[in-house]
Design a protein around this motif. Structure first.
Motif, PDB file in Angstrom:
ATOM      1  N   ILE B 145       0.863  -1.184   0.000  1.00 10.36           N
ATOM      2  CA  ILE B 145       0.000   0.000   0.000  1.00 10.36           C
ATOM      3  C   ILE B 145       0.895   1.228   0.000  1.00 10.36           C
ATOM      4  N   ASP B 146       0.808   2.034  -1.065  1.00  6.91           N
ATOM      5  CA  ASP B 146       1.793   3.111  -1.223  1.00  6.91           C
ATOM      6  C   ASP B 146       1.272   4.495  -0.820  1.00  6.91           C
ATOM      7  N   ARG B 147       0.138   4.533  -0.090  1.00  7.55           N
ATOM      8  CA  ARG B 147      -0.430   5.840   0.299  1.00  7.55           C
ATOM      9  C   ARG B 147      -1.417   5.641   1.441  1.00  7.55           C
ATOM     10  N   PHE B 148      -1.724   6.727   2.149  1.00  7.89           N
ATOM     11  CA  PHE B 148      -2.856   6.668   3.087  1.00  7.89           C
ATOM     12  C   PHE B 148      -3.674   7.937   2.925  1.00  7.89           C
ATOM     13  N   HIS B 149      -4.831   7.984   3.572  1.00  7.98           N
ATOM     14  CA  HIS B 149      -5.809   9.034   3.312  1.00  7.98           C
ATOM     15  C   HIS B 149      -6.370   9.637   4.598  1.00  7.98           C
ATOM     16  N   LEU B 150      -6.577  10.939   4.539  1.00 11.69           N
ATOM     17  CA  LEU B 150      -7.329  11.641   5.589  1.00 11.69           C
ATOM     18  C   LEU B 150      -8.752  11.803   5.081  1.00 11.69           C
ATOM     19  N   LEU B 151      -9.716  11.327   5.862  1.00  9.17           N
ATOM     20  CA  LEU B 151     -11.122  11.379   5.460  1.00  9.17           C
ATOM     21  C   LEU B 151     -11.912  12.252   6.422  1.00  9.17           C
ATOM     22  N   TYR B 152     -13.067  12.743   5.988  1.00 11.28           N
ATOM     23  CA  TYR B 152     -13.998  13.389   6.922  1.00 11.28           C
ATOM     24  C   TYR B 152     -15.366  12.760   6.760  1.00 11.28           C
ATOM     25  N   GLN B 153     -16.144  12.865   7.840  1.00  9.29           N
ATOM     26  CA  GLN B 153     -17.416  12.152   7.872  1.00  9.29           C
ATOM     27  C   GLN B 153     -18.575  13.106   7.608  1.00  9.29           C
ATOM     28  N   LEU B 154     -19.506  12.685   6.770  1.00  7.93           N
ATOM     29  CA  LEU B 154     -20.736  13.443   6.533  1.00  7.93           C
ATOM     30  C   LEU B 154     -21.761  13.098   7.618  1.00  7.93           C
ATOM     31  N   GLU B 155     -22.846  13.874   7.638  1.00 13.32           N
ATOM     32  CA  GLU B 155     -23.864  13.683   8.680  1.00 13.32           C
ATOM     33  C   GLU B 155     -24.513  12.295   8.629  1.00 13.32           C
ATOM     34  N   ASP B 156     -24.566  11.706   7.447  1.00 12.71           N
ATOM     35  CA  ASP B 156     -25.210  10.386   7.325  1.00 12.71           C
ATOM     36  C   ASP B 156     -24.255   9.241   7.692  1.00 12.71           C
ATOM     37  N   GLY B 157     -23.020   9.596   8.098  1.00 11.40           N
ATOM     38  CA  GLY B 157     -22.071   8.562   8.522  1.00 11.40           C
ATOM     39  C   GLY B 157     -21.077   8.169   7.443  1.00 11.40           C
ATOM     40  N   SER B 158     -21.305   8.564   6.209  1.00  6.30           N
ATOM     41  CA  SER B 158     -20.387   8.194   5.120  1.00  6.30           C
ATOM     42  C   SER B 158     -19.128   9.057   5.147  1.00  6.30           C
ATOM     43  N   TRP B 159     -18.067   8.577   4.511  1.00 10.40           N
ATOM     44  CA  TRP B 159     -16.761   9.235   4.561  1.00 10.40           C
ATOM     45  C   TRP B 159     -16.325   9.710   3.178  1.00 10.40           C
ATOM     46  N   THR B 160     -15.835  10.952   3.113  1.00  4.83           N
ATOM     47  CA  THR B 160     -15.289  11.524   1.886  1.00  4.83           C
ATOM     48  C   THR B 160     -13.787  11.732   2.099  1.00  4.83           C
ATOM     49  N   THR B 161     -12.981  11.468   1.062  1.00  2.81           N
ATOM     50  CA  THR B 161     -11.540  11.690   1.190  1.00  2.81           C
ATOM     51  C   THR B 161     -11.236  13.178   1.169  1.00  2.81           C
ATOM     52  N   TYR B 162     -10.447  13.632   2.127  1.00  4.45           N
ATOM     53  CA  TYR B 162      -9.964  15.000   2.128  1.00  4.45           C
ATOM     54  C   TYR B 162      -8.626  15.080   1.395  1.00  4.45           C
ATOM     55  N   GLU B 163      -7.719  14.183   1.773  1.00  3.16           N
ATOM     56  CA  GLU B 163      -6.415  14.234   1.110  1.00  3.16           C
ATOM     57  C   GLU B 163      -5.697  12.886   1.129  1.00  3.16           C
ATOM     58  N   THR B 164      -4.782  12.752   0.165  1.00  8.26           N
ATOM     59  CA  THR B 164      -3.996  11.527  -0.019  1.00  8.26           C
ATOM     60  C   THR B 164      -2.536  11.826   0.307  1.00  8.26           C
TER      61      THR B 164
END
Lengths: 171, 171
Positions: B145-164
């Motif tokens: 695995i050559d990367r990791f991600h910072l995610l943020y959570q929406l109100e419905d519980g789902s996650w969107t990637t902020y940055e790689t």
């Protein structure tokens, strides 16, 4: 592998879109609310380094995207998808065109109409009913988006982010 | 806003995890299969620039993560989550520790056990039944695995990637 390029609006605007998507969009669980900059295209994993380099170049030329979701509209009769219309701007048109030119995989399926889908795959009568309701509610949100993302699709249809590109230019 | 830090394994390993998650994990639709490097934590949007800078530093020190999903295990009785066990390595432990030290929001809830969740929130009898079955099937997948991600959570519980963050170091 199938790839796609999207810009995620602010959490606020994503949350708003999800209040509709939860009920009306069967793709709700596959990806969070987004503006598609390039439709799904096939590419080899070996090609993705090159693609990523091109996207980095594009990102370094453009400033954060200033968007205005101004009303709720429908692609009917092309499809029965209902969406937040994002006002077209030279900036949005130029970044979409730059991405398309740099990544020559798959011709665009249709003219670029910036939008955030909130409902799709409904029957004709559902579409008319829901479109009528939502058009009256409307939307009026301005937002600044300082990055876009290259995603890849899993076998179940869901999308994982491959990489993020920050808009650090002036255009 | 709620943030989290994860590493997504290869598409192949995500697809495999999803064959189970689809049936057994109610979080299936909220995020694609992942190794959590830091549990969900609260941070202001104003702090996220600083956090991102720290993560960039961590990423520049570590080499791509060599992982081995070696068997199917359960956190029972702590929780009834079932997961692909990822063999602990000094590299995984060091990167998790570095992230935790750099981003001092929210103490870790438990000792770091690298894993990919495939089932959770089942009744005790479902857990026992499914764990029994899956333990026999097992898993044996190596991945880089050559990367990791910072995610943020929406109100419905789902996650969107902020940055790689790409792992470009030597450790």
């Amino acid at each position: 592998m199938k790839y796609g390029i999207v810009a995620f609006p602010s959490k606020k605007l994503q949350d708003l879109a999800n209040t509709y998507r939860k009920r009306y969009d069967p793709h709700y669980a596959l990806i969070t609310p987004h503006i598609t900059l390039k439709d799904a295209f096939d590419a080899d994993e070996a090609e993705i380094g090159e693609i990523s380099k091109h996207l980095q170049e594009v990102a370094s030329r453009f400033a954060p995207l200033q968007i205005h979701a101004s009303r709720i509209s429908s692609f009917y009769p092309t499809t029965n998808a209902i969406y937040f219309r994002v006002e077209p701007t030279p900036q949005l048109e130029n970044i979409q065109k730059s991405i398309q030119e740099k990544i020559n995989f798959g011709a665009p399926k249709h003219v670029f109409v910036p939008h955030i889908t909130i409902a799709q795959k409904m029957s004709a009568s559902e579409h008319d009913d829901i479109h009528g309701q939502l058009r009256m509610v409307g939307v009026d949100e301005k937002d600044s988006i300082d990055r876009f993302h290259l995603l890849y699709q899993l076998e179940d249809g869901s999308w994982t982010t491959y990489e993020t590109y920050k808009l650090t230019g002036a255009e």
